[in-house]
Enzyme design. Structure first.
Site, PDB file in Angstrom:
ATOM      1  N   HIS A  68      30.802 -26.662  19.320  1.00  0.00           N
ATOM      2  CA  HIS A  68      30.279 -26.437  20.670  1.00  0.00           C
ATOM      3  C   HIS A  68      30.291 -24.955  21.057  1.00  0.00           C
ATOM      4  O   HIS A  68      30.149 -24.630  22.242  1.00  0.00           O
ATOM      5  CB  HIS A  68      31.080 -27.240  21.696  1.00  0.00           C
ATOM      6  CG  HIS A  68      30.873 -28.726  21.608  1.00  0.00           C
ATOM      7  ND1 HIS A  68      29.688 -29.329  21.971  1.00  0.00           N
ATOM      8  CD2 HIS A  68      31.689 -29.715  21.171  1.00  0.00           C
ATOM      9  CE1 HIS A  68      29.787 -30.641  21.784  1.00  0.00           C
ATOM     10  NE2 HIS A  68      30.985 -30.900  21.287  1.00  0.00           N
ATOM     11  N   HIS A 177      39.117 -30.819  16.706  1.00  0.00           N
ATOM     12  CA  HIS A 177      37.815 -31.477  16.898  1.00  0.00           C
ATOM     13  C   HIS A 177      37.904 -32.935  17.308  1.00  0.00           C
ATOM     14  O   HIS A 177      37.160 -33.360  18.192  1.00  0.00           O
ATOM     15  CB  HIS A 177      36.921 -31.367  15.659  1.00  0.00           C
ATOM     16  CG  HIS A 177      35.604 -32.073  15.812  1.00  0.00           C
ATOM     17  ND1 HIS A 177      34.647 -31.672  16.725  1.00  0.00           N
ATOM     18  CD2 HIS A 177      35.091 -33.174  15.191  1.00  0.00           C
ATOM     19  CE1 HIS A 177      33.601 -32.481  16.640  1.00  0.00           C
ATOM     20  NE2 HIS A 177      33.833 -33.402  15.730  1.00  0.00           N
TER      21      HIS A 177
END
Length: 266
Positions: A68, A177
């Site tokens: 991201h 993550h």
């Protein structure tokens, strides 16, 4: 020497929890350095210069990121001016930012940090983290034997493979993550601390830090939903690694799981 590593910071509550609790944890464990994955701090999507500047060096020394990284439109123009922030090293070399660096710790030592992105079950196209990490280690070895690797990935098999690949050559391989802490923290045979995923800093009453009702509706109906960041019931997850300063080898890893605010603050 001890180093505090904090999992993915999710949204406003995650930022406030790190700002409030990181200095407390560092004093409690006697840490000289703290790093955290910040890729979800901007409302769950990416990072920004303004949000990163909310943190003091006493709270976090270095921020890593992941898939991201570029979610915030202005961030690609900002990252090169941010000295304590990394993006995955195996992004295409034309992308801004850097994937590794050497940073000063409060005890006078230097800490190398490498940020890698996994390829299994991930949407982004990146080069092999196994090949790319070699270049990073060669450069860092000129300055310090202490190296922490943030492996931002989905598959536990890929993370474990990286742990064994780097065993004895880095201080720690710590996964981010998935936002869910794994129970496999250990010291590998060569002296490298390892954990598949250290978890997140966000709401425990959520699905990976997002509002549970919206995620459930998406799974149930298949319709697209807006996954807003969940608030309240915040927990700080991470790991503390104890290491030998001369060799860089780890001697202990301790999982961290703390509520924010602490019960004493109400």
């Amino acid at each position: 020497m001890r180093i505090l590593f904090l999992g993915d910071i999710v949204g406003h509550d995650g930022r406030r929890a790190v700002q409030g609790l990181s200095p407390v944890l560092q004093r409690e464990y006697g840490c000289d350095f703290c790093l955290a994955n910040g890729e979800n701090m901007a409302g769950g999507n990416g990072m920004s210069k303004a949000l990163l500047e909310e943190f003091t060096p006493e709270q976090v020394d270095v921020f890593t990121s992941g898939d991201h990284t570029w979610d915030q439109r202005e961030y690609p123009k900002q990252i090169d001016g941010l000295g304590k922030v990394l993006r995955p090293a195996n992004f295409h070399p034309s992308q801004p930012g850097r994937g590794w660096g050497v940073f000063p710790a409060r005890n006078g030592k230097k800490v190398g940090v490498v940020n890698l992105l996994g390829r299994v079950f991930m949407k982004l196209q990146v080069s092999s983290p196994f090949d790319l990490v070699e270049e990073a280690l060669q450069e860092i070895a000129r300055e310090t034997p202490i190296v922490i690797v943030d492996f931002h990935g989905e598959a536990t098999s890929e993370k474990q493979a990286m742990g064994f690949y780097l065993d004895g050559r880095v201080t720690a391989v710590l996964g981010t993550h998935t936002h869910v802490p794994t129970a496999d923290s250990r010291i590998l045979p060569g002296g490298t601390a390892f954990q598949c995923d250290v978890g997140m800093v966000g709401s425990q009453e959520s699905v990976l830090g997002r509002d549970a009702a919206a995620v459930i509706e998406n799974f149930r109906t298949g319709m697209p939903m807006r996954f807003s960041v969940a608030e309240g019931h915040t927990v700080v997850m991470g790991a503390v690694v104890t290491l030998d300063e001369e060799t860089g080898r780890a001697t202990e890893i301790h999982r961290v799981f703390r509520p924010w605010p602490p019960a004493s603050l109400g």
